[in-house]
Design a protein around this motif. Structure first.
Motif, PDB file in Angstrom:
ATOM      1  N   TYR A  21       2.900  -9.172  -4.242  1.00  0.00           N
ATOM      2  CA  TYR A  21       2.225  -8.708  -3.030  1.00  0.00           C
ATOM      3  C   TYR A  21       0.957  -7.976  -3.419  1.00  0.00           C
ATOM      4  O   TYR A  21       0.738  -7.653  -4.593  1.00  0.00           O
ATOM      5  CB  TYR A  21       3.144  -7.810  -2.203  1.00  0.00           C
ATOM      6  N   MET A  22       0.093  -7.744  -2.433  1.00  0.00           N
ATOM      7  CA  MET A  22      -1.160  -7.041  -2.683  1.00  0.00           C
ATOM      8  C   MET A  22      -0.977  -5.562  -2.375  1.00  0.00           C
ATOM      9  O   MET A  22      -0.500  -5.197  -1.293  1.00  0.00           O
ATOM     10  CB  MET A  22      -2.290  -7.624  -1.830  1.00  0.00           C
ATOM     11  N   ALA A  23      -1.368  -4.734  -3.319  1.00  0.00           N
ATOM     12  CA  ALA A  23      -1.185  -3.293  -3.185  1.00  0.00           C
ATOM     13  C   ALA A  23      -1.861  -2.766  -1.932  1.00  0.00           C
ATOM     14  O   ALA A  23      -2.892  -3.293  -1.490  1.00  0.00           O
ATOM     15  CB  ALA A  23      -1.758  -2.584  -4.406  1.00  0.00           C
ATOM     16  N   GLY A  24      -1.283  -1.721  -1.363  1.00  0.00           N
ATOM     17  CA  GLY A  24      -1.901  -1.074  -0.222  1.00  0.00           C
ATOM     18  C   GLY A  24      -3.252  -0.489  -0.595  1.00  0.00           C
ATOM     19  O   GLY A  24      -3.541  -0.253  -1.772  1.00  0.00           O
ATOM     20  N   GLY A  25      -4.070  -0.277   0.391  1.00  0.00           N
ATOM     21  CA  GLY A  25      -5.381   0.290   0.117  1.00  0.00           C
ATOM     22  C   GLY A  25      -6.464  -0.750  -0.074  1.00  0.00           C
ATOM     23  O   GLY A  25      -7.373  -0.543  -0.862  1.00  0.00           O
TER      24      GLY A  25
END
Length: 366
Positions: free
Chosen positions: A190-194
C-alpha cells in the motif's frame, strides 16, 4: 489627632480618585487585550507572493500544459486557520485545481468542502471514500491525475508533474511511497499516508467498480485508510514506488531527515515495511527530483518554499541538461511493480492483474 484625621481623609480621597481613574482608563484596555487573546483569527493573512525568483521555466511550463493535476487535502476545522492558509500560499497554489475536505464549511475559504461530521483517525476511511467520490462526481474531467495530501504535506509540484508525465493516466496507476505488510489481503502492499497520486482511470475504477463491488474494499467505516486503499486496488492497479532512475527516494512519509541520518535505527518499524531498498545514511538516499514530504508544519512550509524556489549559491550554475521525460511503456512499469519486495513483511504471491478491456487494449497496442 485632628491633623492626622484630615491627612487620612485626604489620602483616602486621593487613593479613591486614583482607583476610579485607573479603573475606567486601563480596565477596558485589559478587557480588549484579553478579548484579542481569546478571539479566533477569522481573516487570516493571505500570504500573497510579492515576487518570484527568475528562472527559465520553459520545460516546467510544457509539463503544466500536458499534465493536469487535481489536488485534494484532508483536514479538520481546527486546522482551517492554522495550516491550510500556509499550504495555499506555498505549494498548493501550483495545482491546477484544489479542494480541501473537512467536516465543516468555512465562510472565509470557499475551497473547503464539508463531507461528514465525524472527526478523528477512526473515521479516515469514510472521509477518504467520500472525498474520492466527490472528486469523481464533480471533477473527473478537470485533470489527468488526482493527488491526495494531508494538511502537513509539502509537494514540489513541478517534480510531481515530471514523475506523472511518464505514465499513462488511462491506465490504473497508483503512485506513492510503497509499504509491504504481512497480510495476504494486502500482498500488493500500500502507499504510505501523507501523499499519493491516482490516475484518472484508477479514481474512476475505485468509485464506479471497486467500492460498489465490495470485493476487496472495506465498506464500513474504519481506520488505516492507506492500507484499505491498498486492499481495494490490489490486482486492479499498477503500484508505482516513487523512486527516480537512480533508485533514490522521491516521496518521504517520515520527512527527509529520517533518511539522511547516518544513525539509522533498524529496529524502527519503518525499515521493516519499505518495499524497495534505497541508500541510507547520506544524501544518496534522496532524489534531486524530490516530490513530497510529510509532517511539515506551517513554518516549515514557508522555509521549504524559500529554500526550493529562492535560494541560489552564487557562481554555481547547475548543469542544464534537463529534458522532458519520455513516456514509459506500461508493460515495463508493470514488470518493475511486480518485483518482489525486500521487506521482511512481504508475502510471496502469484501476480494477477485484473485490467478493464480498455486497459488491455493499451497494453496490446504499445
Amino acid at each position: 489627632m485632628h491633623v492626622n484625621r484630615i491627612t487620612e481623609i485626604f489620602i483616602f480621597f486621593i487613593g479613591f480618585n486614583l482607583g476610579i481613574y485607573l479603573y475606567f482608563n486601563f480596565l477596558p484596555l485589559h478587557k480588549k487585550f484579553k478579548a484579542v487573546q481569546n478571539h479566533p483569527i477569522k481573516n487570516f493573512p493571505t500570504f500573497e507572493v510579492k515576487y518570484e525568483a527568475k528562472y527559465d521555466t520553459k520545460l516546467a511550463d510544457e509539463l503544466v500544459k500536458n499534465v493536469r493535476i487535481f489536488c485534494w487535502i484532508l483536514t479538520h476545522p481546527k486546522n482551517h486557520k492554522t495550516k491550510i492558509p500556509h499550504m495555499k500560499a506555498t505549494w498548493a497554489r501550483r495545482c491546477d485545481k484544489l479542494v480541501i475536505f473537512s467536516t465543516e464549511t468555512d465562510k472565509d475559504d470557499p475551497d473547503i468542502v464539508a463531507l461528514s461530521n465525524l472527526n478523528g483517525r477512526e473515521h479516515l476511511w469514510n472521509k477518504t471514500k467520500y472525498a474520492m467520490k466527490y472528486v469523481y462526481e464533480n471533477h473527473i474531467n478537470d485533470a489527468d491525475w488526482f493527488v491526495r495530501a494531508d494538511d502537513d504535506n509539502y509537494f514540489i509540484v513541478e517534480n510531481l508533474r515530471h514523475k506523472l508525465s511518464q505514465y499513462n493516466p488511462k491506465m490504473s496507476v497508483f503512485i506513492g511511497c510503497r509499504y509491504a505488510v504481512p497480510y495476504n489481503t494486502v500482498d500488493e502492499g500500500y502507499m504510505a499516508g501523507g501523499g499519493h497520486a491516482f490516475s484518472k482511470k484508477a479514481l474512476t475504477k475505485f468509485v464506479t467498480k471497486l467500492m460498489p463491488s465490495g470485493k476487496n474494499c472495506i465498506v464500513k467505516d474504519a481506520m488505516f485508510e492507506d492500507v484499505n486503499l491498498g486492499m481495494c486496488f490490489k490486482t486492479h492497479a499498477v503500484f508505482v514506488d516513487a523512486l527516480d532512475e537512480k533508485n533514490q527516494k522521491q516521496m518521504f512519509p517520515l520527512g527527509i531527515d529520517a533518511h539522511a541520518d547516518k544513525n539509522v535505527n533498524t529496529d524502527f518499524w519503518y525499515w521493516h515495511y519499505i518495499w524497495s531498498h534505497v541508500p541510507q545514511g547520506n544524501l544518496d538516499c534522496c532524489s534531486d527530483l524530490f516530490i513530497s514530504a510529510h509532517y511539515v508544519g506551517p513554518k516549515e512550509q514557508h522555509l521549504l518554499e524559500y529554500l526550493v524556489y529562492h535560494v541560489h549559491p552564487f557562481g554555481i550554475v547547475k548543469n542544464q541538461t534537463e529534458k522532458l521525460p519520455e513516456k514509459l511503456k506500461m508493460g515495463e512499469v508493470m514488470k518493475k511493480a511486480d518485483e518482489k519486495s525486500i521487506s521482511p513483511q512481504y508475502v510471496a504471491h502469484e501476480i494477477v492483474h485484473n485490467f478493464d478491456d480498455d486497459e488491455k487494449d493499451i497494453l496490446l497496442n504499445e
